[in-house]
Design an enzyme around this catalytic site. Structure first.
Site, PDB file in Angstrom:
ATOM      1  N   ASN A  65      74.624  42.867 -32.916  1.00  0.00           N
ATOM      2  CA  ASN A  65      73.348  43.162 -32.260  1.00  0.00           C
ATOM      3  C   ASN A  65      73.607  44.278 -31.252  1.00  0.00           C
ATOM      4  OD1 ASN A  65      70.979  43.203 -30.847  1.00  0.00           O
ATOM      5  ND2 ASN A  65      71.168  41.116 -30.019  1.00  0.00           N
ATOM      6  N   LYS A  87      71.457  45.955 -29.581  1.00  0.00           N
ATOM      7  CA  LYS A  87      70.493  45.931 -28.470  1.00  0.00           C
ATOM      8  C   LYS A  87      69.978  47.345 -28.154  1.00  0.00           C
ATOM      9  CE  LYS A  87      72.717  41.755 -26.877  1.00  0.00           C
ATOM     10  NZ  LYS A  87      72.864  40.769 -25.835  1.00  0.00           N
ATOM     11  N   HIS A 130      65.078  36.838 -30.043  1.00  0.00           N
ATOM     12  CA  HIS A 130      66.265  36.951 -29.196  1.00  0.00           C
ATOM     13  C   HIS A 130      65.917  36.553 -27.764  1.00  0.00           C
ATOM     14  CE1 HIS A 130      69.572  38.590 -26.890  1.00  0.00           C
ATOM     15  NE2 HIS A 130      70.280  38.460 -28.004  1.00  0.00           N
ATOM     16  N   GLU A 189      66.572  37.731 -24.950  1.00  0.00           N
ATOM     17  CA  GLU A 189      66.115  38.793 -24.033  1.00  0.00           C
ATOM     18  C   GLU A 189      64.617  39.036 -24.215  1.00  0.00           C
ATOM     19  OE1 GLU A 189      69.138  41.499 -25.320  1.00  0.00           O
ATOM     20  OE2 GLU A 189      70.627  40.312 -24.220  1.00  0.00           O
ATOM     21  N   GLU A 234      72.228  30.743 -29.677  1.00  0.00           N
ATOM     22  CA  GLU A 234      72.758  31.603 -28.618  1.00  0.00           C
ATOM     23  C   GLU A 234      72.399  31.007 -27.259  1.00  0.00           C
ATOM     24  OE1 GLU A 234      73.345  35.901 -30.074  1.00  0.00           O
ATOM     25  OE2 GLU A 234      71.255  35.709 -29.507  1.00  0.00           O
ATOM     26  N   GLY A 248      76.323  37.858 -22.859  1.00  0.00           N
ATOM     27  CA  GLY A 248      76.703  38.973 -21.993  1.00  0.00           C
ATOM     28  C   GLY A 248      77.366  38.547 -20.695  1.00  0.00           C
ATOM     29  N   SER A 282      78.939  35.962 -25.995  1.00  0.00           N
ATOM     30  CA  SER A 282      80.300  36.328 -25.603  1.00  0.00           C
ATOM     31  C   SER A 282      81.339  36.065 -26.696  1.00  0.00           C
ATOM     32  CB  SER A 282      80.694  35.633 -24.296  1.00  0.00           C
ATOM     33  OG  SER A 282      79.829  36.057 -23.245  1.00  0.00           O
TER      34      SER A 282
HETATM   35  P1  PGA Z   1      77.013  39.115 -26.297  1.00  0.00           P
HETATM   36  O1  PGA Z   1      75.500  39.109 -26.875  1.00  0.00           O
HETATM   37  O2  PGA Z   1      77.922  38.987 -27.488  1.00  0.00           O
HETATM   38  O3  PGA Z   1      77.150  40.419 -25.600  1.00  0.00           O
HETATM   39  O4  PGA Z   1      77.135  37.938 -25.390  1.00  0.00           O
HETATM   40  C1  PGA Z   1      75.123  38.281 -27.947  1.00  0.00           C
HETATM   41  C2  PGA Z   1      73.658  38.469 -28.261  1.00  0.00           C
HETATM   42  O5  PGA Z   1      72.863  38.640 -27.330  1.00  0.00           O
HETATM   43  O6  PGA Z   1      73.243  38.485 -29.458  1.00  0.00           O
END
Ligand code: PGA
Length: 250
Positions: free
Chosen positions: A9, A11, A95, A97, A167, A173, A215
């Site tokens: 992803n 983003k 997602h 976010e 997730e 993140g 992560s």
């Molecule tokens: P990350 O993000 O691996 O940077 O924690 C995962 C995601 O948001 O899909």
């Protein structure tokens, strides 16, 4: 036997030249057949370029979002028909976010999933609890609601195109990965909930691929994937650098 998936992803993190460079690197360095299915989700405006670079590979290029309607007056949104026109038939939905900062609810996710699956798209439906929800003991009720509302009314025949990504928001993140045991517990719960959703749900849920995200790094992916209900990773940060993405896939 469920095939593993490693999905990147990207983003809103990469410039066009960075996205192109990772795509070219994947094309050059990955064998034409990999055990795991590899997917990337670039920004909308990078889709034509990244998919033309990856065109002759088995790497799936998908969108991070899509609007659940046919071509219509909806300023600033992208229709599945427009995605399909450039060869994109896979999309993320829900997602965290988007849920956190753009007001995307389970009901909106449900509309998107229904529409996209109806258009023959594959959908990666993202769910997961926040830290406050976990600490107050509500992880499973949150997941249950996200599953029941998000997947409401979806015919069992369409589930072969659905992938779920667990997730936990507190792991995205942050560098704070869920332990393999925490992730496995949630994945087993999700599979079981989906099994109970409708007649024939057990078979559907047995073949459903459930990815873990939050992560994921080259040094923790193997222990996560060793768990029976974890079928792959949805990876943010570590997919945005060629070396670590290649290491993850390996
Ligand atoms: P990350 O993000 O691996 O940077 O924690 C995962 C995601 O948001 O899909």
């Amino acid at each position: 036997m469920r095939r593993k998936i490693i999905a990147g992803n990207w983003k809103m993190n990469l410039t066009l030249s960075e996205a192109n460079a990772i795509a070219s690197g994947l094309k050059e360095k990955l064998p034409s057949k990999t055990d795991a299915e590899v997917m990337v989700f670039p920004s909308f405006i990078h889709l034509p370029s990244v998919s033309s670079i990856l065109g002759e590979t088995n790497i799936v290029v998908g969108s991070q979002n899509a609007y659940p309607a046919a071509l219509t007056a909806m300023t600033g949104e992208i229709a599945p028909a427009q995605l399909r026109e450039i060869g994109i038939t896979t999309s993320l939905v829900g997602h965290s976010e988007r849920r956190q900062f753009l007001g995307e609810t389970n009901e909106i996710c449900n509309e998107k999933i229904k529409f996209l699956l109806g258009q023959g798209f594959r959908v990666v439906y993202c769910i997961g609890e926040t830290l406050a929800e976990r600490e107050s003991g509500n992880t499973f009720s949150v997941l249950s609601t996200q599953i029941k509302q998000g997947l409401k009314g979806i015919e069992s025949a369409l589930f072969s195109k659905l992938i779920v990504a667990y997730e936990p928001v507190w792991a995205i993140g942050t560098g704070k990965v869920a332990t393999p045991e925490q992730a496995e517990e949630a994945h087993a719960f999700i599979r079981n909930e989906i099994a109970g959703l409708f007649v024939g749900g057990k078979e559907v849920s047995e073949s459903l691929q459930i990815l873990y995200g939050g992560s994921v790094k080259p040094d923790n992916i193997a222990s996560l994937l060793s768990k029976p209900n974890i079928d792959g990773g949805l990876v943010g940060g570590a997919s945005q650098k060629l070396d670590s993405f290649l290491a993850l896939i390996k």
